[in-house]
Design a protein around this motif. Structure first.
Motif, PDB file in Angstrom:
ATOM      1  N   ALA A 191       0.807  -1.225   0.000  1.00 37.31           N
ATOM      2  CA  ALA A 191       0.000   0.000   0.000  1.00 37.31           C
ATOM      3  C   ALA A 191       0.837   1.270   0.000  1.00 37.31           C
ATOM      4  O   ALA A 191       0.387   2.311  -0.490  1.00 37.31           O
ATOM      5  N   GLY A 192       2.070   1.210   0.529  1.00 40.29           N
ATOM      6  CA  GLY A 192       2.879   2.420   0.650  1.00 40.29           C
ATOM      7  C   GLY A 192       4.044   2.512  -0.296  1.00 40.29           C
ATOM      8  O   GLY A 192       4.723   3.546  -0.335  1.00 40.29           O
ATOM      9  N   GLY A 193       4.312   1.455  -1.039  1.00 42.81           N
ATOM     10  CA  GLY A 193       5.424   1.495  -1.984  1.00 42.81           C
ATOM     11  C   GLY A 193       6.616   0.681  -1.516  1.00 42.81           C
ATOM     12  O   GLY A 193       6.700   0.269  -0.355  1.00 42.81           O
ATOM     13  N   ARG A 194       7.528   0.469  -2.461  1.00 43.14           N
ATOM     14  CA  ARG A 194       8.675  -0.394  -2.189  1.00 43.14           C
ATOM     15  C   ARG A 194       9.543   0.132  -1.050  1.00 43.14           C
ATOM     16  O   ARG A 194       9.969  -0.630  -0.174  1.00 43.14           O
ATOM     17  N   ASP A 195       9.822   1.435  -1.058  1.00 42.39           N
ATOM     18  CA  ASP A 195      10.689   1.998  -0.023  1.00 42.39           C
ATOM     19  C   ASP A 195      10.097   1.800   1.370  1.00 42.39           C
ATOM     20  O   ASP A 195      10.811   1.492   2.331  1.00 42.39           O
ATOM     21  N   THR A 196       8.792   1.973   1.464  1.00 46.71           N
ATOM     22  CA  THR A 196       8.128   1.759   2.756  1.00 46.71           C
ATOM     23  C   THR A 196       8.243   0.307   3.184  1.00 46.71           C
ATOM     24  O   THR A 196       8.522   0.000   4.348  1.00 46.71           O
ATOM     25  N   GLY A 197       8.004  -0.599   2.241  1.00 48.89           N
ATOM     26  CA  GLY A 197       8.106  -2.021   2.547  1.00 48.89           C
ATOM     27  C   GLY A 197       9.494  -2.416   3.013  1.00 48.89           C
ATOM     28  O   GLY A 197       9.646  -3.185   3.969  1.00 48.89           O
ATOM     29  N   ILE A 198      10.525  -1.864   2.347  1.00 51.34           N
ATOM     30  CA  ILE A 198      11.899  -2.200   2.720  1.00 51.34           C
ATOM     31  C   ILE A 198      12.229  -1.659   4.110  1.00 51.34           C
ATOM     32  O   ILE A 198      12.810  -2.364   4.949  1.00 51.34           O
ATOM     33  N   LEU A 199      11.853  -0.394   4.361  1.00 50.43           N
ATOM     34  CA  LEU A 199      12.170   0.214   5.651  1.00 50.43           C
ATOM     35  C   LEU A 199      11.432  -0.467   6.796  1.00 50.43           C
ATOM     36  O   LEU A 199      12.042  -0.923   7.778  1.00 50.43           O
ATOM     37  N   VAL A 200      10.111  -0.563   6.678  1.00 51.19           N
ATOM     38  CA  VAL A 200       9.311  -1.182   7.740  1.00 51.19           C
ATOM     39  C   VAL A 200       9.642  -2.670   7.863  1.00 51.19           C
ATOM     40  O   VAL A 200       9.763  -3.206   8.972  1.00 51.19           O
ATOM     41  N   GLY A 201       9.802  -3.338   6.716  1.00 50.06           N
ATOM     42  CA  GLY A 201      10.108  -4.761   6.730  1.00 50.06           C
ATOM     43  C   GLY A 201      11.450  -5.057   7.376  1.00 50.06           C
ATOM     44  O   GLY A 201      11.581  -6.012   8.156  1.00 50.06           O
ATOM     45  N   GLY A 202      12.456  -4.235   7.074  1.00 47.04           N
ATOM     46  CA  GLY A 202      13.782  -4.460   7.652  1.00 47.04           C
ATOM     47  C   GLY A 202      13.784  -4.336   9.160  1.00 47.04           C
ATOM     48  O   GLY A 202      14.321  -5.193   9.878  1.00 47.04           O
ATOM     49  N   ILE A 203      13.157  -3.265   9.661  1.00 48.89           N
ATOM     50  CA  ILE A 203      13.106  -3.072  11.113  1.00 48.89           C
ATOM     51  C   ILE A 203      12.253  -4.159  11.770  1.00 48.89           C
ATOM     52  O   ILE A 203      12.573  -4.651  12.862  1.00 48.89           O
ATOM     53  N   SER A 204      11.188  -4.579  11.078  1.00 50.16           N
ATOM     54  CA  SER A 204      10.321  -5.629  11.625  1.00 50.16           C
ATOM     55  C   SER A 204      11.054  -6.953  11.737  1.00 50.16           C
ATOM     56  O   SER A 204      10.888  -7.695  12.719  1.00 50.16           O
TER      57      SER A 204
END
Length: 423
Positions: free
Chosen positions: A393-406
């Protein structure tokens, strides 16, 4: 309470009754401070004396007959109301607040002697607070929308009309579904949603994102993730700020899971606190770093249209009941392994159902460690699911940032679990 008291007890309780009158009189006197002397029916001294009069009445009643309280109260109320009637005619003021406050002050003074003084003091503080907040309460009520009023009425009906009539026991052949507990969770979900709505409305958009993230983590971190990810599409300049909101919602969700599980089953404290606290700390740290590095000056506009999220609460309750039933049937058929599979599958959409069902089953029909692992698995799967939602829903950059920290948070939580098992 015993009818016989020594002199020191009587004096102490009479002092309490006087203190109650002084407290209420302070607020009433301050409110009428601009009026001339002898032009108001009751002020600081009158309310102070009302409290003391109630205390003396209680003392006399203890030593004679309880009917004294009734007669004294009727006489006091009649005299107090008569003087306020004269004041109302002169000033054309039809407010009855001071009359009710005077009657209550008298009764609380009586209770401080003839009843429990702690309850009397608490009631006096509550009454004084309501009196002092007059303007603020009236302005809040005047600003209520129909949606907000309806939300309050629905919440009250859910809590005080429907909840008491539900059976507080299991109702299915597998002894797993408790309608009272499920509906109570629906009430809590709706209430948390409403509290979050009120907080955002009062604090405004400046603190709106942080407050929405906290409220979202309390109500539904998945919904909060979708909301923030959608805002990132519309406000790419607030990418870090909104990503921080997603992480805050996830951290609050983990804290909520721990609190709910331990509240239902205190034995889960040991196996749950360290893993969930470790994972939540990583998410919170990531959010703080993103908030500190954000340079966007203009906050995106937050529009929350549903103050109660009643439909979401009902769906959540139905889902919890279903998961609880399926988990118990699966446990009976396949043992602990089946329960862990159910926890993983349900964790994709929701963690509350697994949390409540495992807390209820843990230490009874299910081993405590199995219940704790099922909750941790559901939290991990749900965190991965929200990272995927962020990217979608937020784009690749959001997925990478949130996913990495998660991922780092999940590793920290699983490492804590492993350490506990090996230790």
């Amino acid at each position: 309470m015993n009818a016989v008291m020594d002199q020191s007890q009587i004096l102490s309780r009479l002092a309490t009754s006087l203190a109650i009158g002084l407290l209420v009189g302070l607020e009433r006197g301050w409110r009428t401070r601009d009026e001339q002397d002898h032009q108001r029916a009751a002020g600081f001294r009158t309310f102070a004396l009302s409290g003391l009069l109630g205390g003396v009445t209680g003392t006399v009643a203890l030593q004679t007959n309880g009917l004294v309280i009734g007669f004294a109260f009727l006489g006091y109320s009649a005299a107090f109301a008569a003087f306020h009637l004269l004041e109302a005619k002169a000033e054309r003021n039809v407010s009855v607040t001071s009359v009710v406050a005077g009657m209550l002050t008298f009764l609380l003074g009586t209770m401080s002697v003839a009843g429990d003084p702690r309850i009397a003091i608490g009631c006096a503080v509550a009454m004084t607070g309501l009196l002092a907040l007059r303007e603020w309460l009236h302005s809040r009520i005047a600003s209520l929308t129909w949606q907000e009023l309806r939300a309050v009425l629905i919440l009250l009906a859910m809590s005080f009309l429907l909840l008491p009539i539900l059976p507080n026991r299991t109702v299915d052949p597998w002894n797993s579904v408790n309608l009272y507990e499920i509906w109570l969770l629906a009430i809590l979900t709706a209430a948390i949603s409403f509290v979050g709505y009120v907080a955002v409305r009062i604090l405004g958009d400046r603190l709106g994102i942080v407050m929405t993230a906290i409220a979202g983590g309390l109500a539904s971190s998945t919904v909060a993730t979708l909301t923030f990810a959608g805002l990132i599409r519309a406000h790419p300049g607030s990418f870090k700020l909104l990503s921080a909101g997603i992480l805050i919602a996830g951290a609050v969700m983990m804290a909520r899971v721990a609190v709910v599980a331990i509240a239902l089953n205190r034995a889960l404290f040991g196996p749950l606190v360290l893993p969930l606290a470790s994972a939540a700390a990583i998410l919170a740290t990531g959010a703080i770093i993103l908030l500190a590095s954000n340079t966007e000056r203009h906050m995106p506009k937050l529009l929350i249209h549903n103050p109660l999220a009643f439909g979401t609460a009902l769906k959540s309750a139905a889902f919890i009941g279903t998961v609880t039933l399926v988990a118990e049937i699966t446990r009976q058929a396949f043992g602990s392994t089946g329960v862990l599979i159910v926890a993983a599958l349900s964790g994709v959409a929701d963690v509350d159902a697994v949390t409540i069902s495992m807390a209820r089953l843990g230490g009874g029909y299910l081993e405590l460690n199995t219940a704790a692992r099922a909750i941790i698995i559901a939290v991990c799967i749900n965190t991965i699911s929200k990272a995927a939602i962020s990217g979608w829903a937020g784009g690749r950059d959001t997925g990478i940032l949130v996913g990495g920290i998660s991922v780092v948070a999940i590793v920290a939580g699983l490492a804590a679990t492993t350490w506990q098992i090996l230790g």
